[in-house]
Design a protein around this motif. Structure first.
Motif, PDB file in Angstrom:
ATOM      1  N   UNK A   1      25.290  43.971  66.654  1.00 42.12           N
ATOM      2  CA  UNK A   1      25.412  44.759  65.432  1.00 42.12           C
ATOM      3  C   UNK A   1      24.050  44.840  64.760  1.00 42.12           C
ATOM      4  N   UNK A   2      23.300  45.871  65.130  1.00 40.95           N
ATOM      5  CA  UNK A   2      22.018  46.167  64.506  1.00 40.95           C
ATOM      6  C   UNK A   2      21.972  47.661  64.266  1.00 40.95           C
TER       7      UNK A   2
ATOM      8  N   UNK B   1      27.086  50.564  61.269  1.00 44.00           N
ATOM      9  CA  UNK B   1      25.982  49.593  61.255  1.00 44.00           C
ATOM     10  C   UNK B   1      24.731  50.137  60.589  1.00 44.00           C
ATOM     11  N   UNK B   2      24.489  51.448  60.740  1.00 46.26           N
ATOM     12  CA  UNK B   2      23.328  52.023  60.078  1.00 46.26           C
ATOM     13  C   UNK B   2      23.432  51.961  58.572  1.00 46.26           C
ATOM     14  N   UNK B   3      24.668  52.046  58.058  1.00 44.55           N
ATOM     15  CA  UNK B   3      24.884  51.981  56.616  1.00 44.55           C
ATOM     16  C   UNK B   3      24.952  50.542  56.120  1.00 44.55           C
ATOM     17  N   UNK B   4      25.399  49.635  56.987  1.00 40.54           N
ATOM     18  CA  UNK B   4      25.684  48.268  56.559  1.00 40.54           C
ATOM     19  C   UNK B   4      24.500  47.320  56.629  1.00 40.54           C
TER      20      UNK B   4
ATOM     21  N   UNK C   1      26.200  38.214  58.733  1.00 40.71           N
ATOM     22  CA  UNK C   1      25.635  38.420  57.395  1.00 40.71           C
ATOM     23  C   UNK C   1      25.961  39.785  56.784  1.00 40.71           C
ATOM     24  N   UNK C   2      26.217  40.761  57.633  1.00 36.54           N
ATOM     25  CA  UNK C   2      26.394  42.125  57.107  1.00 36.54           C
ATOM     26  C   UNK C   2      27.805  42.663  57.285  1.00 36.54           C
ATOM     27  N   UNK C   3      28.340  42.499  58.477  1.00 37.06           N
ATOM     28  CA  UNK C   3      29.635  43.097  58.770  1.00 37.06           C
ATOM     29  C   UNK C   3      30.741  42.550  57.871  1.00 37.06           C
TER      30      UNK C   3
ATOM     31  N   UNK D   1      25.604  56.539  53.779  1.00 36.74           N
ATOM     32  CA  UNK D   1      25.755  57.497  54.867  1.00 36.74           C
ATOM     33  C   UNK D   1      26.397  58.764  54.299  1.00 36.74           C
ATOM     34  N   UNK D   2      25.567  59.573  53.704  1.00 36.95           N
ATOM     35  CA  UNK D   2      26.010  60.751  52.944  1.00 36.95           C
ATOM     36  C   UNK D   2      26.895  61.675  53.777  1.00 36.95           C
TER      37      UNK D   2
END
Length: 377
Positions: A9-10, A276-279, A298-300, A310-311
């Motif tokens: 998850x990156x 993942x790009x937003x998180x 840490x993020x998910x 993420x517009x």
């Protein structure tokens, strides 16, 4: 032997792990992906033709024909050839719908009768006139196919295959009637707020695609000066639009929760999208890069809002009781997808075009009124 998928998850932009590429070929066929790409290229060909005919004819048409020929000659499910996709993106409906879908779009793009002959001759064996469906999705193209071929029947030009095209029309109308709640009680479910409910998971992608087809069919009916005949009565083209419009309005906020399910739109929208790009923050704003496992730890699972908006992303949406949980772990509600956004963009384009047509009609009537000195009613 396939390379196993590495769970990581990156942000896609920051990934340094191997990005395995998969392919289909004669020995390992994938009719769904080849035919779907052919259909997409044929549709793009139509869009580009007025502006860049060289690009349209020499590139898109050439490759669309080649891909369709490959998909039809070397038939096979892509998830039988690429086993890694089975868990996440199986081909539940098989490849028959994609073969018919591609041929129908190639007929639209080329007007070559051999493609019309293909969808007629293979209608029964591939299920085009046999499947009465209640969804239009990335995996199941039958409803879109049936509506596209209904337009061929209505506008004329397929006379030698009219009997088969009429069968496609009957299946298309079944889909529309179950969405419109006019199929003698055997309809798509509705939420308490009057919203179509196809699935408990990722429902909005199915709603956006169904509303898109309703708007498109309304246009077809207008052109033919016809009505849709359902078991529970006839519906005019405007009635189809009047049903589709609240489905569209629900998405950006006109719903019981006043929740916008389009990220970045309105004042109350999801801030924990499963993306993942937003998180995950960019490597350019962090002291060190986020590792694969750190992304999960840490993020998910974080309860914080996303660092990157993420517009315009359409999330999965509420459950059948219209409850929505803004939580990355509830991916059935917060995951975004092209499968949802694509038909929504198409729907907005149709509605915008219809609005432009209405404005043009009003201006014409005003102009005629000015020239005659009489008001038209």
């Amino acid at each position: 032997m396939e390379t196993p998928i590495i769970l990581c998850l990156k942000r896609a932009e920051d990934m340094t792990t191997p990005r395995t590429a998969y392919k289909v070929n004669c020995d390992h066929p994938g009719s769904e992906v080849a035919a779907e790409t052919a259909a997409a290229m044929a549709a793009v060909l139509i869009a580009f033709r007025p502006y860049d005919s060289r690009y349209s004819d020499l590139l898109l048409l050439l490759h669309a024909l080649q891909l369709f020929s490959f998909a039809d000659t070397y038939r096979g499910r892509y998830d039988d050839s690429v086993h890694s996709v089975r868990k996440y993106y199986p081909s539940s409906s098989g490849y028959s719908d994609e073969l018919l879908w591609a041929a129908a779009w190639l007929f639209e793009a080329t007007d070559e009768k051999l493609y019309l002959h293909y969808v007629a001759e293979n209608a029964a064996v591939h299920g085009g006139t046999g499947w009465a469906v209640t969804e239009f999705s990335r995996d199941n193209k039958f409803a879109g196919l049936q509506i596209l071929l209904t337009n061929v029947f209505v506008r004329g030009g397929g006379e030698t295959h009219d009997a088969t095209l009429e069968q496609y029309k009957a299946k298309a109308e079944y889909f529309l009637c179950v969405c419109l709640q006019k199929n003698n009680g055997d309809n798509v479910d509705m939420t308490p707020g009057g919203f179509l409910c196809f699935h408990d998971w990722h429902n909005l992608r199915f709603v956006s695609s169904a509303a898109f087809l309703l708007a498109v069919y309304s246009r077809y009916l207008n052109m033919a000066d016809a009505n849709l005949i359902c078991p529970d009565g006839q519906l005019s083209p405007d009635m189809l639009l009047k049903f589709a419009q609240p489905q569209v309005d629900y998405i950006p906020g006109r719903n019981p929760k006043s929740m916008s399910y389009l990220v970045g739109y309105g004042w109350n929208y999801p801030t924990r999208v499963r993306h993942r790009g937003a998180s995950i923050p960019s490597v350019f704003v962090l002291p060190s890069a986020v590792g694969c496992i750190e992304g999960f730890d840490n993020c998910y699972v974080s309860k914080n809002g996303y660092p990157n908006v993420i517009e315009g992303a359409l999330v999965g949406g509420p459950d059948p009781r219209e409850e929505f949980y803004d939580d990355r772990c509830k991916h059935e509600q917060t995951e975004s997808s092209i499968a949802g956004n694509a038909p929504l963009i198409g729907l907005f384009a149709v509605l915008d075009s219809l609005a432009a047509d209405r404005d043009k009609s009003i201006k014409t009537e005003i102009s005629e009124s000015d020239s005659t000195g009489k008001t038209r009613m």
